[in-house]
Design a protein around this motif. Sequence first.
Motif, mmCIF file in Angstrom:
data_model
loop_
_atom_site.group_PDB
_atom_site.id
_atom_site.type_symbol
_atom_site.label_atom_id
_atom_site.label_comp_id
_atom_site.label_asym_id
_atom_site.label_seq_id
_atom_site.Cartn_x
_atom_site.Cartn_y
_atom_site.Cartn_z
ATOM 1 N N PRO A 86 0.811 -1.230 0.000
ATOM 2 C CA PRO A 86 0.000 0.000 0.000
ATOM 3 C C PRO A 86 0.836 1.268 0.000
ATOM 4 O O PRO A 86 0.427 2.281 -0.597
ATOM 5 C CB PRO A 86 -0.837 -0.121 1.279
ATOM 6 N N TYR A 87 2.010 1.227 0.626
ATOM 7 C CA TYR A 87 2.852 2.428 0.709
ATOM 8 C C TYR A 87 3.571 2.691 -0.613
ATOM 9 O O TYR A 87 3.659 3.839 -1.069
ATOM 10 C CB TYR A 87 3.844 2.293 1.871
ATOM 11 N N LEU A 88 4.047 1.617 -1.260
ATOM 12 C CA LEU A 88 4.693 1.785 -2.558
ATOM 13 C C LEU A 88 3.668 2.196 -3.617
ATOM 14 O O LEU A 88 3.969 3.006 -4.500
ATOM 15 C CB LEU A 88 5.405 0.493 -2.963
ATOM 16 N N MET A 89 2.469 1.658 -3.512
ATOM 17 C CA MET A 89 1.401 2.055 -4.439
ATOM 18 C C MET A 89 1.074 3.538 -4.266
ATOM 19 O O MET A 89 0.914 4.269 -5.251
ATOM 20 C CB MET A 89 0.149 1.216 -4.210
ATOM 21 N N ARG A 90 1.019 3.990 -3.005
ATOM 22 C CA ARG A 90 0.713 5.404 -2.746
ATOM 23 C C ARG A 90 1.831 6.304 -3.272
ATOM 24 O O ARG A 90 1.560 7.370 -3.836
ATOM 25 C CB ARG A 90 0.521 5.623 -1.239
ATOM 26 N N ALA A 91 3.085 5.882 -3.107
ATOM 27 C CA ALA A 91 4.214 6.652 -3.629
ATOM 28 C C ALA A 91 4.090 6.807 -5.143
ATOM 29 O O ALA A 91 4.294 7.898 -5.693
ATOM 30 C CB ALA A 91 5.538 5.986 -3.269
ATOM 31 N N ALA A 92 3.734 5.704 -5.823
ATOM 32 C CA ALA A 92 3.587 5.740 -7.277
ATOM 33 C C ALA A 92 2.407 6.624 -7.693
ATOM 34 O O ALA A 92 2.447 7.273 -8.741
ATOM 35 C CB ALA A 92 3.420 4.329 -7.828
ATOM 36 N N TYR A 149 7.123 -1.077 -6.555
ATOM 37 C CA TYR A 149 5.752 -1.544 -6.335
ATOM 38 C C TYR A 149 5.529 -2.846 -7.102
ATOM 39 O O TYR A 149 5.024 -3.840 -6.540
ATOM 40 C CB TYR A 149 4.754 -0.465 -6.776
ATOM 41 N N GLY A 150 5.950 -2.868 -8.356
ATOM 42 C CA GLY A 150 5.823 -4.088 -9.156
ATOM 43 C C GLY A 150 6.615 -5.239 -8.575
ATOM 44 O O GLY A 150 6.138 -6.381 -8.537
ATOM 45 N N LEU A 151 7.811 -4.942 -8.083
ATOM 46 C CA LEU A 151 8.656 -5.988 -7.511
ATOM 47 C C LEU A 151 8.023 -6.566 -6.245
ATOM 48 O O LEU A 151 8.073 -7.774 -6.008
ATOM 49 C CB LEU A 151 10.044 -5.422 -7.215
ATOM 50 N N SER A 152 7.416 -5.712 -5.443
ATOM 51 C CA SER A 152 6.737 -6.187 -4.231
ATOM 52 C C SER A 152 5.534 -7.053 -4.588
ATOM 53 O O SER A 152 5.255 -8.050 -3.914
ATOM 54 C CB SER A 152 6.294 -5.006 -3.360
#
Length: 223
Positions: A124-130, A143-146
Amino acid sequence: MEDKNQQAIELMKEQKYEEAAGLFNAIIEESPKDPVGYINFGNLLLHINDTERAELFYNRAIELDQNAATAYYGLGSLYYDQADFATAQKHFFQAVEIGLEEADVYYLLGMTFFHQEDYKLALPYLMRAAELDPNEADYLFQYGLSLAQGEYIDDAKPIFKQVLKLDESHSDAHYNLGVIALYEEDLEGALDHFDQALAIQPEHMLASNAKKQIMDVWHNSDA
Protein backbone atom coordinates in the motif's frame (compact mmCIF):
# COMPACT_ATOMS: atom_id res chain seq x y z
CA MET A 1 13.54 34.28 7.99
CA GLU A 2 12.03 32.38 5.05
CA ASP A 3 14.50 34.12 2.71
CA LYS A 4 17.44 33.06 4.91
CA ASN A 5 16.24 29.45 5.05
CA GLN A 6 15.85 29.41 1.27
CA GLN A 7 19.25 30.99 0.83
CA ALA A 8 20.84 28.36 3.09
CA ILE A 9 19.08 25.54 1.20
CA GLU A 10 20.41 26.95 -2.08
CA LEU A 11 23.92 27.00 -0.61
CA MET A 12 23.47 23.32 0.30
CA LYS A 13 22.48 22.54 -3.28
CA GLU A 14 25.64 24.31 -4.44
CA GLN A 15 27.65 22.14 -2.00
CA LYS A 16 28.72 25.21 -0.03
CA TYR A 17 28.18 23.37 3.22
CA GLU A 18 30.17 25.60 5.57
CA GLU A 19 28.35 28.71 4.38
CA ALA A 20 25.00 26.94 4.66
CA ALA A 21 25.85 25.75 8.18
CA GLY A 22 26.76 29.30 9.22
CA LEU A 23 23.46 30.62 7.92
CA PHE A 24 21.41 27.84 9.55
CA ASN A 25 23.22 28.54 12.81
CA ALA A 26 22.33 32.23 12.55
CA ILE A 27 18.69 31.31 11.86
CA ILE A 28 18.58 29.13 15.00
CA GLU A 29 20.16 31.90 17.11
CA GLU A 30 17.56 34.38 15.84
CA SER A 31 14.62 32.00 16.43
CA PRO A 32 15.66 29.30 18.91
CA LYS A 33 12.05 28.13 19.39
CA ASP A 34 11.38 27.59 15.68
CA PRO A 35 11.85 23.90 14.73
CA VAL A 36 12.43 24.66 11.03
CA GLY A 37 16.00 25.85 11.59
CA TYR A 38 16.88 22.68 13.48
CA ILE A 39 15.30 20.46 10.81
CA ASN A 40 17.19 22.18 8.00
CA PHE A 41 20.46 22.02 9.93
CA GLY A 42 19.74 18.34 10.59
CA ASN A 43 19.23 17.80 6.86
CA LEU A 44 22.59 19.42 6.16
CA LEU A 45 24.34 17.29 8.79
CA LEU A 46 22.71 14.13 7.42
CA HIS A 47 23.82 15.09 3.92
CA ILE A 48 27.45 15.27 5.04
CA ASN A 49 27.10 12.02 7.06
CA ASP A 50 27.33 13.65 10.50
CA THR A 51 24.53 11.40 11.71
CA GLU A 52 25.05 11.82 15.45
CA ARG A 53 24.62 15.58 15.33
CA ALA A 54 21.83 15.30 12.76
CA GLU A 55 19.86 13.12 15.19
CA LEU A 56 20.31 15.70 17.95
CA PHE A 57 18.95 18.47 15.73
CA TYR A 58 15.93 16.44 14.60
CA ASN A 59 15.13 15.50 18.19
CA ARG A 60 15.44 19.14 19.25
CA ALA A 61 12.93 20.09 16.53
CA ILE A 62 10.51 17.44 17.85
CA GLU A 63 10.94 18.75 21.41
CA LEU A 64 9.84 22.14 20.12
CA ASP A 65 7.00 20.78 17.99
CA GLN A 66 5.62 17.26 18.45
CA ASN A 67 4.00 17.58 15.02
CA ALA A 68 7.18 18.42 13.12
CA ALA A 69 6.58 15.79 10.45
CA THR A 70 9.72 16.55 8.46
CA ALA A 71 11.85 15.99 11.58
CA TYR A 72 10.42 12.47 11.86
CA TYR A 73 11.08 12.02 8.13
CA GLY A 74 14.68 13.12 8.70
CA LEU A 75 15.11 10.61 11.52
CA GLY A 76 13.56 7.92 9.36
CA SER A 77 16.02 8.70 6.56
CA LEU A 78 18.91 8.64 9.02
CA TYR A 79 18.05 5.14 10.26
CA TYR A 80 17.16 3.93 6.76
CA ASP A 81 20.65 4.87 5.57
CA GLN A 82 22.05 2.81 8.45
CA ALA A 83 19.88 -0.17 7.38
CA ASP A 84 18.00 -0.03 10.71
CA PHE A 85 14.71 -0.52 8.90
CA ALA A 86 12.53 -1.22 11.94
CA THR A 87 13.50 2.09 13.59
CA ALA A 88 13.25 3.97 10.29
CA GLN A 89 9.77 2.51 9.82
CA LYS A 90 8.61 3.86 13.17
CA HIS A 91 9.70 7.41 12.30
CA PHE A 92 8.26 7.32 8.77
CA PHE A 93 4.95 6.13 10.25
CA GLN A 94 4.93 9.12 12.60
CA ALA A 95 5.60 11.50 9.70
CA VAL A 96 2.71 10.03 7.70
CA GLU A 97 0.33 10.01 10.68
CA ILE A 98 1.06 13.69 11.30
CA GLY A 99 0.17 14.39 7.68
CA LEU A 100 3.32 14.38 5.54
CA GLU A 101 1.78 13.52 2.17
CA GLU A 102 4.83 13.20 -0.06
CA ALA A 103 5.87 10.39 -2.38
CA ASP A 104 9.31 10.05 -0.77
CA VAL A 105 8.04 9.20 2.69
CA TYR A 106 5.58 6.60 1.39
CA TYR A 107 8.27 5.08 -0.83
CA LEU A 108 10.81 4.79 1.99
CA LEU A 109 8.15 3.48 4.38
CA GLY A 110 7.26 0.82 1.85
CA MET A 111 10.93 -0.01 1.36
CA THR A 112 11.42 -0.57 5.10
CA PHE A 113 8.89 -3.40 4.80
CA PHE A 114 10.46 -4.61 1.54
CA HIS A 115 13.93 -4.87 3.08
CA GLN A 116 12.44 -6.90 5.93
CA GLU A 117 10.79 -9.17 3.33
CA ASP A 118 7.28 -8.10 4.35
CA TYR A 119 6.33 -7.64 0.70
CA LYS A 120 2.57 -7.60 1.17
CA LEU A 121 2.83 -4.94 3.87
CA ALA A 122 5.05 -2.86 1.56
CA LEU A 123 2.39 -2.76 -1.16
CA PRO A 124 0.00 0.00 0.00
CA TYR A 125 2.85 2.43 0.71
CA LEU A 126 4.69 1.78 -2.56
CA MET A 127 1.40 2.06 -4.44
CA ARG A 128 0.71 5.40 -2.75
CA ALA A 129 4.21 6.65 -3.63
CA ALA A 130 3.59 5.74 -7.28
CA GLU A 131 0.22 7.53 -7.16
CA LEU A 132 1.76 10.69 -5.74
CA ASP A 133 4.64 10.71 -8.24
CA PRO A 134 3.46 8.71 -11.27
CA ASN A 135 6.45 9.70 -13.39
CA GLU A 136 9.04 8.20 -11.02
CA ALA A 137 9.92 4.86 -12.60
CA ASP A 138 11.75 3.53 -9.53
CA TYR A 139 8.69 3.96 -7.29
CA LEU A 140 6.58 2.05 -9.79
CA PHE A 141 9.27 -0.61 -10.25
CA GLN A 142 9.54 -1.32 -6.52
CA TYR A 143 5.75 -1.54 -6.33
CA GLY A 144 5.82 -4.09 -9.16
CA LEU A 145 8.66 -5.99 -7.51
CA SER A 146 6.74 -6.19 -4.23
CA LEU A 147 3.71 -7.50 -6.13
CA ALA A 148 5.90 -10.16 -7.75
CA GLN A 149 7.59 -11.09 -4.47
CA GLY A 150 4.17 -11.31 -2.84
CA GLU A 151 3.20 -13.73 -5.68
CA TYR A 152 0.72 -11.33 -7.29
CA ILE A 153 2.24 -12.14 -10.69
CA ASP A 154 -0.75 -11.09 -12.81
CA ASP A 155 -0.80 -7.69 -11.11
CA ALA A 156 2.96 -7.20 -11.36
CA LYS A 157 3.18 -7.73 -15.14
CA PRO A 158 1.35 -4.52 -16.24
CA ILE A 159 3.28 -2.52 -13.64
CA PHE A 160 6.64 -3.57 -15.13
CA LYS A 161 5.29 -2.71 -18.59
CA GLN A 162 4.32 0.73 -17.31
CA VAL A 163 7.85 1.15 -15.92
CA LEU A 164 9.22 0.57 -19.43
CA LYS A 165 6.86 3.23 -20.80
CA LEU A 166 8.42 5.68 -18.33
CA ASP A 167 11.98 4.40 -18.79
CA GLU A 168 12.63 2.12 -21.77
CA SER A 169 16.21 1.55 -20.56
CA HIS A 170 15.09 -0.05 -17.27
CA SER A 171 16.95 -3.37 -17.52
CA ASP A 172 15.50 -4.76 -14.28
CA ALA A 173 11.93 -4.26 -15.56
CA HIS A 174 12.84 -6.31 -18.65
CA TYR A 175 14.46 -8.96 -16.45
CA ASN A 176 11.37 -9.29 -14.27
CA LEU A 177 9.07 -9.45 -17.29
CA GLY A 178 11.34 -12.24 -18.51
CA VAL A 179 10.89 -14.09 -15.23
CA ILE A 180 7.11 -13.68 -15.49
CA ALA A 181 7.25 -15.00 -19.07
CA LEU A 182 9.11 -18.07 -17.75
CA TYR A 183 6.39 -18.49 -15.13
CA GLU A 184 3.87 -18.39 -18.00
CA GLU A 185 5.98 -20.97 -19.90
CA ASP A 186 6.65 -18.47 -22.69
CA LEU A 187 10.33 -19.21 -23.35
CA GLU A 188 10.58 -17.02 -26.45
CA GLY A 189 9.03 -14.06 -24.66
CA ALA A 190 11.34 -14.61 -21.69
CA LEU A 191 14.40 -14.78 -23.94
CA ASP A 192 13.38 -11.55 -25.68
CA HIS A 193 13.17 -9.70 -22.35
CA PHE A 194 16.47 -11.14 -21.11
CA ASP A 195 18.12 -10.11 -24.41
CA GLN A 196 16.75 -6.58 -24.01
CA ALA A 197 17.97 -6.42 -20.41
CA LEU A 198 21.45 -7.48 -21.56
CA ALA A 199 21.43 -5.00 -24.45
CA ILE A 200 20.84 -2.24 -21.90
CA GLN A 201 23.14 -3.66 -19.22
CA PRO A 202 25.58 -6.26 -20.62
CA GLU A 203 26.80 -7.21 -17.13
CA HIS A 204 23.27 -8.03 -15.87
CA MET A 205 24.19 -11.38 -14.29
CA LEU A 206 20.64 -12.50 -13.48
CA ALA A 207 19.50 -11.95 -17.07
CA SER A 208 22.66 -13.62 -18.37
CA ASN A 209 22.15 -16.71 -16.20
CA ALA A 210 18.45 -16.93 -17.07
CA LYS A 211 19.24 -16.67 -20.80
CA LYS A 212 21.86 -19.41 -20.47
CA GLN A 213 19.31 -21.70 -18.80
CA ILE A 214 16.86 -21.19 -21.66
CA MET A 215 19.55 -21.85 -24.25
CA ASP A 216 20.56 -25.02 -22.37
CA VAL A 217 16.94 -26.22 -22.39
CA TRP A 218 16.67 -25.64 -26.13
CA HIS A 219 20.06 -27.26 -26.80
CA ASN A 220 19.13 -30.34 -24.77
CA SER A 221 15.74 -30.63 -26.46
CA ASP A 222 17.46 -30.56 -29.87
CA ALA A 223 20.03 -33.13 -28.87
